[in-house]
Design a protein around this motif. Sequence first.
Motif, PDB file in Angstrom:
ATOM      1  N   LYS A 270       0.831  -1.210   0.000  1.00  0.00           N
ATOM      2  CA  LYS A 270       0.000   0.000   0.000  1.00  0.00           C
ATOM      3  C   LYS A 270       0.863   1.257   0.000  1.00  0.00           C
ATOM      4  O   LYS A 270       0.545   2.249  -0.668  1.00  0.00           O
ATOM      5  N   ALA A 271       1.977   1.243   0.732  1.00  0.00           N
ATOM      6  CA  ALA A 271       2.865   2.405   0.747  1.00  0.00           C
ATOM      7  C   ALA A 271       3.443   2.652  -0.643  1.00  0.00           C
ATOM      8  O   ALA A 271       3.569   3.808  -1.086  1.00  0.00           O
ATOM      9  N   LEU A 272       3.796   1.576  -1.344  1.00  0.00           N
ATOM     10  CA  LEU A 272       4.298   1.718  -2.711  1.00  0.00           C
ATOM     11  C   LEU A 272       3.217   2.301  -3.618  1.00  0.00           C
ATOM     12  O   LEU A 272       3.478   3.214  -4.414  1.00  0.00           O
ATOM     13  N   LEU A 273       2.008   1.778  -3.492  1.00  0.00           N
ATOM     14  CA  LEU A 273       0.899   2.289  -4.301  1.00  0.00           C
ATOM     15  C   LEU A 273       0.686   3.775  -4.043  1.00  0.00           C
ATOM     16  O   LEU A 273       0.493   4.570  -4.976  1.00  0.00           O
ATOM     17  N   ASN A 274       0.747   4.170  -2.774  1.00  0.00           N
ATOM     18  CA  ASN A 274       0.595   5.585  -2.438  1.00  0.00           C
ATOM     19  C   ASN A 274       1.744   6.421  -2.989  1.00  0.00           C
ATOM     20  O   ASN A 274       1.554   7.586  -3.361  1.00  0.00           O
ATOM     21  N   CYS A 275       2.947   5.836  -3.003  1.00  0.00           N
ATOM     22  CA  CYS A 275       4.094   6.547  -3.568  1.00  0.00           C
ATOM     23  C   CYS A 275       3.851   6.912  -5.027  1.00  0.00           C
ATOM     24  O   CYS A 275       4.268   7.972  -5.483  1.00  0.00           O
ATOM     25  N   PHE A 276       3.190   6.017  -5.746  1.00  0.00           N
ATOM     26  CA  PHE A 276       2.924   6.283  -7.157  1.00  0.00           C
ATOM     27  C   PHE A 276       1.747   7.241  -7.337  1.00  0.00           C
ATOM     28  O   PHE A 276       1.861   8.270  -8.010  1.00  0.00           O
ATOM     29  N   VAL A 277       0.616   6.925  -6.732  1.00  0.00           N
ATOM     30  CA  VAL A 277      -0.612   7.682  -6.994  1.00  0.00           C
ATOM     31  C   VAL A 277      -0.645   9.006  -6.231  1.00  0.00           C
ATOM     32  O   VAL A 277      -0.826  10.074  -6.833  1.00  0.00           O
ATOM     33  N   ASN A 278      -0.468   8.961  -4.921  1.00  0.00           N
ATOM     34  CA  ASN A 278      -0.538  10.190  -4.131  1.00  0.00           C
ATOM     35  C   ASN A 278       0.529  11.190  -4.540  1.00  0.00           C
ATOM     36  O   ASN A 278       0.273  12.396  -4.669  1.00  0.00           O
ATOM     37  N   THR A 279       1.744  10.682  -4.736  1.00  0.00           N
ATOM     38  CA  THR A 279       2.860  11.563  -5.077  1.00  0.00           C
ATOM     39  C   THR A 279       2.591  12.320  -6.368  1.00  0.00           C
ATOM     40  O   THR A 279       2.681  13.555  -6.414  1.00  0.00           O
ATOM     41  N   LEU A 280       2.253  11.596  -7.432  1.00  0.00           N
ATOM     42  CA  LEU A 280       2.118  12.241  -8.736  1.00  0.00           C
ATOM     43  C   LEU A 280       0.840  13.068  -8.854  1.00  0.00           C
ATOM     44  O   LEU A 280       0.850  14.137  -9.476  1.00  0.00           O
ATOM     45  N   THR A 281      -0.268  12.600  -8.271  1.00  0.00           N
ATOM     46  CA  THR A 281      -1.489  13.413  -8.347  1.00  0.00           C
ATOM     47  C   THR A 281      -1.308  14.741  -7.618  1.00  0.00           C
ATOM     48  O   THR A 281      -1.858  15.766  -8.038  1.00  0.00           O
ATOM     49  N   THR A 282      -0.516  14.741  -6.551  1.00  0.00           N
ATOM     50  CA  THR A 282      -0.310  15.974  -5.794  1.00  0.00           C
ATOM     51  C   THR A 282       0.618  16.930  -6.535  1.00  0.00           C
ATOM     52  O   THR A 282       0.326  18.126  -6.646  1.00  0.00           O
ATOM     53  N   ILE A 283       1.699  16.415  -7.064  1.00  0.00           N
ATOM     54  CA  ILE A 283       2.631  17.269  -7.809  1.00  0.00           C
ATOM     55  C   ILE A 283       1.965  17.824  -9.067  1.00  0.00           C
ATOM     56  O   ILE A 283       2.110  19.011  -9.394  1.00  0.00           O
ATOM     57  N   LEU A 284       1.208  16.980  -9.770  1.00  0.00           N
ATOM     58  CA  LEU A 284       0.537  17.393 -11.001  1.00  0.00           C
ATOM     59  C   LEU A 284      -0.806  18.074 -10.737  1.00  0.00           C
ATOM     60  O   LEU A 284      -1.374  18.686 -11.641  1.00  0.00           O
TER      61      LEU A 284
END
Length: 300
Positions: free
Chosen positions: A182-196
């Motif tokens: 789940k942490a890996l999944l959040n690294c991908f989705v949360n990280t990029l949706t927030t930056i973008l």
Amino acid sequence: MHFVIIGGGAVGLVMANCLAQQGHLVELLVHSEQQKKKIQTSGVNFINHLGQKSVVPFKVSTSAEDLEHKAIWIIAVKYHHLNGLQSVFEKLPEDTELLFIQNGIQHIKFATALKQRTIFLGSVEFGAEKKNLNTVIHRGIGPLKIARFKGHPSAIEKLTNIATEYFPVAIMDDYSKMLVRKALLNCFVNTLTTILRVKNGELIRHPYCVKILRQLYQEVMTAFPEQKSQLTFEDVENVCKNTAQNTSSMLADYMNGRVMEIDTIIGGIIELAQQRGYTVPMLSTCYSLLQAMQEGGGSN
């Protein structure tokens, strides 16, 4: 069954409604007097994944002493709020069962120090969006994964009874692998949706977003090869598809000027990768960008 949910955020309110609609008794422990009064007078407005609306009443309090100690307590707050709840756990009996629903892996250390004999750890993959103090939207169906952290192995069996077609539950054998996934999944989705600054679905809708997402996935997964079969790139795409209209929790925090879970989610994965002898420069750059955004004070 009887549940007490700590936290009046999106995940806590969706879980409360899904459990209550199955006939379980659910009580809410919230931080804000304003939210307590709103739910007491108007209930919780629940909008399911089909857009159908319902209003569900709950017993709600800002004091743990008012709620049932023999219930299963679901802790649906962010990691950085856990220390503020220390006195709650100290007052709960040793036989109170706890289920922690947090992003990242840092809450494992917190749970280890508690006196309660039965503790479960959970991972949420459904979409949830809180619109106001007492309105929540179930944005996309996904599993609630639960693993035993400590306690008798048979204790977890009863939690299979809370599963429905629209609220699936998966019992997992290894809490560590579950949380890292789940942490890996959040690294991908949360990280990029927030930056973008985009909703989840945009990550798979535009070619350049997909390219960035794939590059980040490939980099990070080199440090976690054992997770490749548990979290394929197609799995990441499916989460984005199933929660397409959802605003990720990190982006929601940023837009509302709240503290983002940067260290909890991304910092923890970077640290684990380094312990394994890997550098993750792309993720590290994302980490720095998010820290700069946090210090900028929100989207305004």
